[in-house]
Design a protein around this motif. Structure first.
Motif, PDB file in Angstrom:
ATOM      1  N   PRO A   1       0.889  -1.095  -0.065  1.00 33.28           N
ATOM      2  CA  PRO A   1      -0.181  -0.108  -0.008  1.00 33.28           C
ATOM      3  C   PRO A   1       0.721   1.354   0.098  1.00 33.28           C
ATOM      4  N   ARG A   2       0.277   2.273  -0.674  1.00 35.09           N
ATOM      5  CA  ARG A   2       1.189   3.450  -0.855  1.00 35.09           C
ATOM      6  C   ARG A   2       0.178   4.610  -0.209  1.00 35.09           C
ATOM      7  N   PRO A   3       0.725   5.629   0.437  1.00 38.07           N
ATOM      8  CA  PRO A   3      -0.011   6.828   0.711  1.00 38.07           C
ATOM      9  C   PRO A   3      -0.230   7.831  -0.375  1.00 38.07           C
ATOM     10  N   SER A   4      -1.210   8.380  -0.159  1.00 34.13           N
ATOM     11  CA  SER A   4      -1.273   9.341  -1.323  1.00 34.13           C
ATOM     12  C   SER A   4      -0.656  10.869  -0.960  1.00 34.13           C
ATOM     13  N   ASP A   5      -0.287  11.777  -1.982  1.00 35.00           N
ATOM     14  CA  ASP A   5       0.271  12.835  -1.885  1.00 35.00           C
ATOM     15  C   ASP A   5      -0.583  13.964  -1.311  1.00 35.00           C
ATOM     16  N   ALA A   6      -1.911  14.011  -1.820  1.00 39.78           N
ATOM     17  CA  ALA A   6      -2.713  14.862  -1.150  1.00 39.78           C
ATOM     18  C   ALA A   6      -3.018  14.613   0.388  1.00 39.78           C
ATOM     19  N   ASP A   7      -3.173  13.122   1.065  1.00 41.71           N
ATOM     20  CA  ASP A   7      -3.055  13.027   2.647  1.00 41.71           C
ATOM     21  C   ASP A   7      -1.839  13.833   3.092  1.00 41.71           C
ATOM     22  N   VAL A   8      -0.478  13.542   2.476  1.00 36.44           N
ATOM     23  CA  VAL A   8       0.548  14.070   3.168  1.00 36.44           C
ATOM     24  C   VAL A   8       0.526  15.468   3.148  1.00 36.44           C
ATOM     25  N   ALA A   9       0.095  16.238   1.979  1.00 32.26           N
ATOM     26  CA  ALA A   9       0.000  17.751   2.111  1.00 32.26           C
ATOM     27  C   ALA A   9      -0.998  18.179   3.235  1.00 32.26           C
ATOM     28  N   ARG A  10      -2.492  17.391   3.235  1.00 29.10           N
ATOM     29  CA  ARG A  10      -3.204  17.780   4.144  1.00 29.10           C
ATOM     30  C   ARG A  10      -2.613  17.724   5.669  1.00 29.10           C
ATOM     31  N   LEU A  11      -1.953  16.769   6.064  1.00 30.47           N
ATOM     32  CA  LEU A  11      -1.433  16.375   7.271  1.00 30.47           C
ATOM     33  C   LEU A  11      -0.342  17.574   7.636  1.00 30.47           C
ATOM     34  N   ALA A  12       0.519  18.074   6.691  1.00 32.14           N
ATOM     35  CA  ALA A  12       1.421  18.913   6.933  1.00 32.14           C
ATOM     36  C   ALA A  12       0.742  20.165   7.159  1.00 32.14           C
ATOM     37  N   GLU A  13      -0.429  20.587   6.412  1.00 36.74           N
ATOM     38  CA  GLU A  13      -1.076  21.865   6.790  1.00 36.74           C
ATOM     39  C   GLU A  13      -1.847  21.941   8.258  1.00 36.74           C
ATOM     40  N   GLU A  14      -2.372  20.619   8.548  1.00 38.14           N
ATOM     41  CA  GLU A  14      -2.996  20.694   9.939  1.00 38.14           C
ATOM     42  C   GLU A  14      -2.030  20.595  11.044  1.00 38.14           C
ATOM     43  N   ALA A  15      -0.791  19.907  10.843  1.00 39.86           N
ATOM     44  CA  ALA A  15       0.267  20.180  11.945  1.00 39.86           C
ATOM     45  C   ALA A  15       0.830  21.503  12.109  1.00 39.86           C
ATOM     46  N   ALA A  16       0.710  22.444  10.942  1.00 41.93           N
ATOM     47  CA  ALA A  16       1.502  23.693  10.913  1.00 41.93           C
ATOM     48  C   ALA A  16       0.551  24.807  11.291  1.00 41.93           C
ATOM     49  N   ALA A  17      -0.641  24.321  11.288  1.00 36.28           N
ATOM     50  CA  ALA A  17      -2.069  25.399  11.658  1.00 36.28           C
ATOM     51  C   ALA A  17      -1.685  26.109  12.902  1.00 36.28           C
ATOM     52  N   PRO A  18      -1.638  25.447  14.176  1.00 36.62           N
ATOM     53  CA  PRO A  18      -1.096  26.144  15.320  1.00 36.62           C
ATOM     54  C   PRO A  18      -0.353  27.389  15.180  1.00 36.62           C
ATOM     55  N   LEU A  19       0.757  27.171  14.317  1.00 38.59           N
ATOM     56  CA  LEU A  19       1.772  28.261  14.365  1.00 38.59           C
ATOM     57  C   LEU A  19       1.276  29.462  13.440  1.00 38.59           C
TER      58      LEU A  19
ATOM     59  N   VAL B   1      -9.556  23.770  21.547  1.00 38.75           N
ATOM     60  CA  VAL B   1      -8.283  23.011  20.999  1.00 38.75           C
ATOM     61  C   VAL B   1      -8.310  23.048  19.635  1.00 38.75           C
ATOM     62  N   ALA B   2      -9.374  23.134  18.747  1.00 36.75           N
ATOM     63  CA  ALA B   2      -9.327  23.097  17.324  1.00 36.75           C
ATOM     64  C   ALA B   2      -8.899  24.337  16.886  1.00 36.75           C
ATOM     65  N   THR B   3      -9.038  25.328  17.545  1.00 42.96           N
ATOM     66  CA  THR B   3      -8.237  26.911  17.298  1.00 42.96           C
ATOM     67  C   THR B   3      -7.111  27.125  18.192  1.00 42.96           C
ATOM     68  N   VAL B   4      -6.383  26.204  18.962  1.00 42.04           N
ATOM     69  CA  VAL B   4      -5.345  26.694  19.811  1.00 42.04           C
ATOM     70  C   VAL B   4      -4.063  27.363  19.029  1.00 42.04           C
ATOM     71  N   ARG B   5      -3.580  28.134  19.669  1.00 41.12           N
ATOM     72  CA  ARG B   5      -2.640  28.751  18.962  1.00 41.12           C
ATOM     73  C   ARG B   5      -0.925  28.741  19.734  1.00 41.12           C
ATOM     74  N   ALA B   6       0.066  28.355  18.877  1.00 41.09           N
ATOM     75  CA  ALA B   6       1.179  28.230  19.376  1.00 41.09           C
ATOM     76  C   ALA B   6       2.262  29.318  18.939  1.00 41.09           C
ATOM     77  N   GLU B   7       2.977  30.015  19.539  1.00 36.86           N
ATOM     78  CA  GLU B   7       3.786  31.114  18.999  1.00 36.86           C
ATOM     79  C   GLU B   7       5.189  30.690  18.977  1.00 36.86           C
TER      80      GLU B   7
END
Length: 637
Positions: A456-474, A520-526
């Motif tokens: 099985p292989r992950p999709s590039d779209a999933d990887v891009a989405r997860l990167a956006e979600e992880a960076a969102a608090p910053l 938590v859905a809108t938590v912010r990290a400095e």
């Protein structure tokens, strides 16, 4: 943010404690290219906090010990809620895993005739814990790490590079599991904590060995890593969590001074003769022996003290009851006004052993509390009380292979559910790591055999989405502080879903968790991505929320008291509830529960228990025939 780095492996092991290292070693020995991902520094595994020993029926101190007795003790300790196949495999295979560690270089304490020494622990009928002073977990990790190095050296000699087949990625956090279009595991997405660089580990098999959930509670023996990552990763990937209502509050965590609050006082202190007293000087545990254990535990101090010198002719001290019983007793003493000045009770080993003997048998305990809190355990008692220590619940897995319901996902150790039922016996955790870590490594290798070339292989779209979600608090300009939200979560769980539970309070907790979810859905990290603990916590909060909801919903649903789950409004054990396993799954972003039947004990395993004891746990239809019943029915026929 930099570009995402990609790695390709056969097996990815998330967690570098005892279960993770043993799983990775086995996967590598099965010829699989394996990655170990460690959230913290390599070697700083939570396993090192398991100080007292590893339970295995070696029979070195008492030849009457056997896997059957160990199995019986484990089922009794878990109040008959254990997965019987897991408990059987554990009891049978633990001795071999301990001897394997010795073969790899573990330096266990020895008996006078040179065999591995074993000590007493709560709930174990015989001295069963193989130990290295009170540093057993540390020795286990040291030995497994050395085995990893040996395998890497072999790769260097044979393949020209030490990391060709087994590599460690330290200080790396996994935020999500990757799946393909059909729901099979395809790898893991995460980031390097030092830099914030995102990384993808493509792999058709992932083994979760992430440990527990203790940082969801205010008072805990757990280190900062224990934010329920593996539990939450499994939930979001489609797996189920079972037995999440069963949270173990270790009876003896330090309550004073503040510098050591929550830090564990190993059960070895009680195993080596330490006694519990209340503020009136009373050795109170004699008043808390449950009826089901009455014939096994002493009723007087004289008999209890005699057991240490002559265990064959005396019953065990009540301080060696299973952990859930001791924790509830301490909690009740404090509630009724007989607690120590800072809300605990007194644990004293200084009157039982000379200072030199304490420092020899419990060197870490003595050094740790002397250095951190100026408490000398050789000179007086400690103030102790229950502290959130271990979760019996975890990923629902196949007993033999460690496989979850999601193809390609495996789990071992504290993150896996079923083995310990409603309460874990001390010492069973270390041997659990070894037995099921190995089985997961084998299970993952066999799963890969079945895939052939269909990886099985992950999709590039999933990887891009997860990167956006992880960076969102910053990237947010507004949002709440993650530390404030974490404190509120911990206070909610501590106050409303703690050691003593009530229906209305848990309903209140679920309402509070729902409101926290929105915040938590809108938590912010400095700040930036490099060494930013605020950002790390912002990402961990989602995991702690999911796990906390699973605990609270399961605890509200189970209307009985059993093991680590105590309901003030349902104080009795129920034979009907014992047959029910609560499984938490994620549906539409919310935790929902299913009820599954618990596997029954085989007749040969039932025969290990007296029928009178079984009547206290099992329904009438589950009980074996009463003596003489078979012959009577034959005569009637």
């Amino acid at each position: 943010m930099s570009e995402t780095t990609r790695h390709n492996y056969d097996v990815v092991v998330i967690g570098a404690g005892g279960a993770g290292l043993r799983a990775a070693i086995e996967a590598r020995q099965q010829g699989r290219k394996t990655a170990i991902i460690s959230k913290s520094l390599f070697g700083k595994a939570h396993t090192v906090m398991a100080e007292g020993g590893a339970a295995a029926a070696l029979g070195n101190v008492n030849a009457n010990d056997s896997w059957q007795v160990h199995f019986r003790d484990t089922i009794r300790g878990g109040k008959f809620m254990n997965n019987p196949r897991m408990a059987e495999l554990h009891a049978k295979e633990a001795p071999e895993r301990i001897l394997e560690l010795e073969y790899w270089g573990a330096l266990f304490d020895r008996t006078r005739d040179g065999r591995i020494s074993q000590r007493n622990f709560g709930g174990h009928e015989y001295p069963r814990l193989a130990h290295v002073g009170d540093r057993t977990g540390l020795e286990l990790i040291r030995t497994l790490q050395q085995r990893v190095v040996q395998l890497q050296q072999a790769d260097a000699a044979e393949l020209g590079h030490p990391e060709a087949m087994l590599r460690v990625f330290a200080e790396t956090t996994v935020t999500e599991l990757l799946t393909d279009g059909s729901g099979r595991i395809a790898g893991a997405f995460g980031y390097v904590r030092e830099t914030g660089e995102f990384c993808v580990f493509e792999a058709p098999a992932v083994i979760l060995a992430t440990g527990g959930i203790g940082k969801s509670f205010k008072v805990t023996s757990n280190s900062w890593e224990y934010t329920g990552d593996g539990h939450a990763l499994a939930l979001r990937a489609g797996a189920a969590l079972i037995n999440m209502e069963f949270v173990q509050f270790h009876p003896t965590g330090m309550v004073w001074p503040p510098s050591v609050k929550g830090i564990l006082v190993t059960e070895s202190v009680r195993g080596d003769g330490g006694v519990l007293r209340n503020s009136e000087g009373e050795r109170f545990m004699f008043g808390y022996v449950p009826d089901v254990f009455r014939d096994q535990y002493a009723e007087t101090e004289e008999e209890a003290d005699g057991w240490y010198a002559d265990p064959a002719n005396h019953r065990r001290p009540p301080e060696l009851l299973p952990r859930d019983e001791v924790a509830r007793a301490i909690n009740n003493e404090v509630k009724e006004g007989r607690g120590s000045p800072h809300g605990g009770v007194f644990l004293d080993v200084s009157t039982r052993m000379p200072a030199e003997e304490i420092m020899r048998r419990l060197p870490s305990m003595h050094h740790q509390f002397k250095e951190l809190a100026d408490v000398d355990i050789t000179a007086g008692p400690m103030e102790v009380g229950p502290t959130c220590h271990y979760v019996m619940g975890g990923v629902e897995v196949d007993a033999d292979t460690g496989a979850a319901r999601v193809p390609g996902l495996f789990a071992a150790g504290e993150v896996a559910g079923g083995m310990h039922g409603s309460n874990r016996l001390g010492g069973n955790s270390l041997s659990d790591l070894l037995v099921f870590g190995r089985r997961c490594g084998i299970g993952a290798a066999r799963y890969l055999d079945g895939l052939g070339g269909d990886r099985p292989r992950p999709s590039d779209a999933d990887v891009a989405r997860l990167a956006e979600e992880a960076a969102a608090p910053l990237r947010r300009d507004t949002g709440e502080n993650p530390y404030q939200l974490h404190q509120e979560l911990q206070q909610t769980m501590n106050d409303l879903v703690g050691i003593i539970r009530r229906g209305p309070e848990m309903e209140q907790a679920l309402e509070a968790l729902e409101k926290l979810r929105e915040r938590v859905a809108t938590v912010r990290a400095e700040g930036g991505t490099a060494y930013n603990p605020g950002w790390h916590l912002a990402l961990d909060l989602r995991n702690m929320l999911a796990v906390s909801e699973a605990v609270a919903r399961s605890a509200l649903a189970r209307e009985e008291s059993r093991g680590g789950h105590t309901r003030d409004d349902f104080p009795a054990m129920s034979a009907q509830w014992r047959r029910t396993v609560l499984a938490a799954s994620l549906r539409g972003g919310r935790v929902e529960l299913d009820r599954r039947p618990l596997d029954t004990l085989r007749p040969d395993l039932l025969a290990l228990f007296d029928r009178a004891e079984l009547t206290k746990y099992l329904t009438e239809e589950e009980l074996p025939p009463a003596e003489g019943a078979d012959s009577a029915s034959k005569e009637e026929k």
